[in-house]
Design a protein around this motif. Structure first.
Motif, PDB file in Angstrom:
ATOM      1  N   MET A   1      -8.350 -38.364  27.005  1.00  0.00           N
ATOM      2  CA  MET A   1      -9.001 -37.249  27.679  1.00  0.00           C
ATOM      3  C   MET A   1      -8.730 -35.965  26.910  1.00  0.00           C
ATOM      4  SD  MET A   1     -10.912 -36.105  30.051  1.00  0.00           S
ATOM      5  CE  MET A   1     -11.058 -37.512  31.148  1.00  0.00           C
ATOM      6  N   ASN A   2      -9.768 -35.165  26.733  1.00  0.00           N
ATOM      7  CA  ASN A   2      -9.635 -33.842  26.138  1.00  0.00           C
ATOM      8  C   ASN A   2     -10.528 -32.885  26.916  1.00  0.00           C
ATOM      9  OD1 ASN A   2     -12.374 -33.892  24.914  1.00  0.00           O
ATOM     10  ND2 ASN A   2     -11.492 -35.481  23.585  1.00  0.00           N
ATOM     11  N   ARG A   3     -10.481 -31.607  26.572  1.00  0.00           N
ATOM     12  CA  ARG A   3     -11.204 -30.603  27.340  1.00  0.00           C
ATOM     13  C   ARG A   3     -12.709 -30.877  27.355  1.00  0.00           C
ATOM     14  NH1 ARG A   3     -14.057 -26.392  25.643  1.00  0.00           N
ATOM     15  NH2 ARG A   3     -14.443 -24.628  27.061  1.00  0.00           N
ATOM     16  N   LYS A   4     -13.275 -31.203  26.201  1.00  0.00           N
ATOM     17  CA  LYS A   4     -14.716 -31.447  26.134  1.00  0.00           C
ATOM     18  C   LYS A   4     -15.114 -32.641  27.001  1.00  0.00           C
ATOM     19  CE  LYS A   4     -15.061 -29.777  21.354  1.00  0.00           C
ATOM     20  NZ  LYS A   4     -15.391 -30.173  19.955  1.00  0.00           N
ATOM     21  N   LEU A   5     -14.338 -33.710  26.899  1.00  0.00           N
ATOM     22  CA  LEU A   5     -14.649 -34.899  27.697  1.00  0.00           C
ATOM     23  C   LEU A   5     -14.499 -34.611  29.185  1.00  0.00           C
ATOM     24  CD1 LEU A   5     -15.478 -37.858  27.582  1.00  0.00           C
ATOM     25  CD2 LEU A   5     -13.063 -38.472  27.456  1.00  0.00           C
ATOM     26  N   ALA A   6     -13.480 -33.817  29.556  1.00  0.00           N
ATOM     27  CA  ALA A   6     -13.280 -33.475  30.965  1.00  0.00           C
ATOM     28  C   ALA A   6     -14.482 -32.704  31.523  1.00  0.00           C
ATOM     29  CB  ALA A   6     -12.000 -32.654  31.126  1.00  0.00           C
ATOM     30  N   LEU A   7     -15.016 -31.771  30.735  1.00  0.00           N
ATOM     31  CA  LEU A   7     -16.191 -31.023  31.175  1.00  0.00           C
ATOM     32  C   LEU A   7     -17.412 -31.939  31.307  1.00  0.00           C
ATOM     33  CD1 LEU A   7     -15.780 -27.799  28.986  1.00  0.00           C
ATOM     34  CD2 LEU A   7     -15.505 -27.957  31.466  1.00  0.00           C
ATOM     35  N   LEU A   8     -17.523 -32.896  30.385  1.00  0.00           N
ATOM     36  CA  LEU A   8     -18.645 -33.833  30.460  1.00  0.00           C
ATOM     37  C   LEU A   8     -18.519 -34.748  31.677  1.00  0.00           C
ATOM     38  CD1 LEU A   8     -21.225 -34.594  28.915  1.00  0.00           C
ATOM     39  CD2 LEU A   8     -19.893 -36.298  27.665  1.00  0.00           C
ATOM     40  N   GLY A  70     -30.207 -29.973  23.948  1.00  0.00           N
ATOM     41  CA  GLY A  70     -30.989 -31.019  24.597  1.00  0.00           C
ATOM     42  C   GLY A  70     -30.599 -31.208  26.053  1.00  0.00           C
ATOM     43  N   PHE A  71     -29.291 -31.219  26.344  1.00  0.00           N
ATOM     44  CA  PHE A  71     -28.839 -31.366  27.733  1.00  0.00           C
ATOM     45  C   PHE A  71     -29.208 -30.137  28.568  1.00  0.00           C
ATOM     46  CE2 PHE A  71     -25.305 -34.350  26.098  1.00  0.00           C
ATOM     47  CZ  PHE A  71     -26.097 -35.450  26.348  1.00  0.00           C
ATOM     48  N   GLN A  72     -29.199 -28.954  27.952  1.00  0.00           N
ATOM     49  CA  GLN A  72     -29.599 -27.748  28.682  1.00  0.00           C
ATOM     50  C   GLN A  72     -31.078 -27.811  29.079  1.00  0.00           C
ATOM     51  OE1 GLN A  72     -28.380 -24.902  25.712  1.00  0.00           O
ATOM     52  NE2 GLN A  72     -26.501 -24.368  26.797  1.00  0.00           N
ATOM     53  N   ILE A 178     -22.300 -27.660  30.772  1.00  0.00           N
ATOM     54  CA  ILE A 178     -22.801 -28.146  29.482  1.00  0.00           C
ATOM     55  C   ILE A 178     -22.737 -27.048  28.430  1.00  0.00           C
ATOM     56  CG2 ILE A 178     -24.908 -28.857  28.275  1.00  0.00           C
ATOM     57  CD1 ILE A 178     -23.511 -31.148  29.699  1.00  0.00           C
ATOM     58  N   SER A 179     -22.959 -25.805  28.845  1.00  0.00           N
ATOM     59  CA  SER A 179     -22.922 -24.687  27.902  1.00  0.00           C
ATOM     60  C   SER A 179     -21.528 -24.452  27.333  1.00  0.00           C
ATOM     61  CB  SER A 179     -23.421 -23.409  28.594  1.00  0.00           C
ATOM     62  OG  SER A 179     -24.746 -23.577  29.056  1.00  0.00           O
ATOM     63  N   LEU A 180     -20.500 -24.982  27.982  1.00  0.00           N
ATOM     64  CA  LEU A 180     -19.121 -24.801  27.526  1.00  0.00           C
ATOM     65  C   LEU A 180     -18.653 -25.903  26.573  1.00  0.00           C
ATOM     66  CD1 LEU A 180     -17.465 -23.770  30.932  1.00  0.00           C
ATOM     67  CD2 LEU A 180     -18.128 -22.266  29.045  1.00  0.00           C
ATOM     68  N   ILE A 181     -19.495 -26.922  26.347  1.00  0.00           N
ATOM     69  CA  ILE A 181     -19.097 -28.051  25.504  1.00  0.00           C
ATOM     70  C   ILE A 181     -19.709 -27.900  24.117  1.00  0.00           C
ATOM     71  CG2 ILE A 181     -19.067 -30.558  25.258  1.00  0.00           C
ATOM     72  CD1 ILE A 181     -19.532 -30.781  28.271  1.00  0.00           C
ATOM     73  N   ASP A 182     -18.871 -27.976  23.095  1.00  0.00           N
ATOM     74  CA  ASP A 182     -19.316 -27.913  21.709  1.00  0.00           C
ATOM     75  C   ASP A 182     -19.386 -29.343  21.171  1.00  0.00           C
ATOM     76  OD1 ASP A 182     -20.025 -27.045  19.220  1.00  0.00           O
ATOM     77  OD2 ASP A 182     -17.979 -26.579  18.578  1.00  0.00           O
ATOM     78  N   PHE A 183     -20.572 -29.940  21.180  1.00  0.00           N
ATOM     79  CA  PHE A 183     -20.747 -31.310  20.716  1.00  0.00           C
ATOM     80  C   PHE A 183     -20.795 -31.355  19.190  1.00  0.00           C
ATOM     81  CE2 PHE A 183     -22.601 -31.284  24.971  1.00  0.00           C
ATOM     82  CZ  PHE A 183     -22.094 -32.454  25.521  1.00  0.00           C
ATOM     83  N   PRO A 184     -20.249 -32.408  18.576  1.00  0.00           N
ATOM     84  CA  PRO A 184     -20.402 -32.549  17.126  1.00  0.00           C
ATOM     85  C   PRO A 184     -21.862 -32.783  16.769  1.00  0.00           C
ATOM     86  CG  PRO A 184     -19.431 -34.529  18.072  1.00  0.00           C
ATOM     87  CD  PRO A 184     -19.480 -33.519  19.173  1.00  0.00           C
TER      88      PRO A 184
END
Length: 387
Positions: A1-8, A70-72, A178-184
């Motif tokens: 678990m990390n911050r990005k995954l938690a937000l997702l 895309g998610f936005q 979703i706006s808080l997640i920086d996807f690769p």
């Protein structure tokens, strides 16, 4: 678990809040507004048909704009569709509701990719756990969806219209997360190196079985879940009981997610999927044994756990079927198959429950369960021969 995954995970919970609330109320709203009783589940059918029609488009949008943008876009579509659904119910416009839910299908096909995006936020050896955690976020939807449906039943003049109003707020919250997640960045195919064609991908045995398990497992679940509020109403049970049954069903769908990934690591993906088939058979047996609250609750709980094993297992198996440059193409094909199956079962659900009744629906579900079992047996036999 990390911050990005938690937000997702939280974004998935909000998506399932929307999804489960739609499933809980659209059949009943459709029954109230439809010109014919057998058309009651057309709004649910349109919802998943929209997913089938736009799944490949969603994949192309993801590749063009990236995961976050895309998610936005998907969440903006959710805002529009909820607003249109609210207007349609307030104006007693059945076909307006059907059109709104058809448009909402883009959002559900879009958010279905959260489970694939999760694998990009962790190390490769953690992908099973990442898929499980994101789908486990549906526990929020298990609580929030039925609760929102019950609380909003009489919020506005038209029954359940208030649910669409509250779902606008749910979509806004998802947009913030979703706006808080920086996807690769997604791997873009080089000119002339776009990977295998869709036909070549589909011909792979592992692709066929992953798609069959996910699509048929989702189809059986959708067939029975969409009709449950209507069937319980036919049996004289109140909507509060239907909300309780759906709540336990969705908990069965997502609570095991926290254990399914490690279980797949331990015993293998095909045995876990085989248990999912057996749980679906248990659901049918339980449903055929009675029509009181306990039988509905027990059957839908087993159905939810069976779906979890088949869907997470199918998704995990599916990650073996494509190369990085083929990702969005393969994922679009996968979800097109899933949503096409759901479209068929959504339409069949309303027709079967209003004409043949709950028992005939359960007997009909034995056909896709048998097909799923045959597909798993076929792949297991091929793998044994290869070894």
């Amino acid at each position: 678990m990390n911050r990005k995954l938690a937000l997702l995970v939280l974004a998935q919970g909000l998506f399932l809040t929307n999804n489960i609330c739609f499933m809980a109320i659209n059949g009943l709203v459709g029954l109230a507004l439809a010109p014919k009783p057998w058309m009651a589940t057309l709004p649910i059918c349109a919802y998943v048909a929209g997913g089938a029609l736009t799944a490949r488009l969603v994949g192309r949008h993801q590749l063009r704009f990236g995961r976050r943008r895309g998610f936005q876009i998907g969440l903006l579509v959710a805002l529009f569709s909820c607003t249109m659904s609210l207007w349609s119910v307030m104006q007693q416009q059945f076909w307006g509701l059907v059109l709104a839910t058809l448009i909402a299908g883009y959002y559900t096909a879009n958010a279905a990719l959260y489970r694939f995006a999760a694998t990009e936020l962790v190390a490769p050896e953690k992908r099973e756990a990442a898929i499980s955690w994101v789908l486990g976020g549906g526990c929020l939807g298990a609580v929030g969806g039925p609760l929102l449906a019950r609380a909003s039943k009489d919020l506005l003049v038209a029954p359940f219209a208030g649910a669409y109003l509250l779902l606008i707020g749910v979509a806004l919250a998802g947009l913030v997360l979703i706006s808080l997640i920086d996807f690769p960045p997604l791997a873009r195919p080089s000119p002339g190196q776009g990977g295998r064609s869709g036909a070549a991908l589909v011909r792979q045995p592992v692709f066929i079985v992953a798609l069959a398990a996910s699509a048929l497992g989702y189809g059986v679940m959708n067939l029975l879940m969409a009709a449950t509020p209507i069937a319980m109403g036919q049996c004289g049970l109140p909507f509060a009981d239907a909300g309780l049954v759906l709540q336990w069903h969705v908990l069965g769908m997502f609570v095991p997610s926290f254990f399914t990934g490690p279980l797949i690591k331990r015993v293998g993906v095909l045995p876990v999927m085989a248990v999912g088939v057996l749980l679906n058979l248990g659901c049918v047996a339980f449903a055929l044994s009675g029509q009181d609250l306990d039988h509905f609750l027990g059957a839908l709980l087993l159905l939810g756990i069976g779906w979890n094993f088949l869907y997470i297992g199918g998704t995990t198996l599916f990650t073996q079927a494509y190369r990085p440059e083929e990702k969005t193409r393969a994922q679009g094909l996968m979800d097109t198959g899933v949503y096409a199956t759901m479209t068929l079962t959504s339409f069949s659900s309303g027709a079967l429950v209003t004409t043949g009744g709950w028992q005939w629906m359960n007997l009909a579900s034995l056909v896709p369960i048998a097909l799923c079992a045959a597909a798993l047996g076929w792949l297991a036999q091929r793998q044994r021969r290869a070894r």
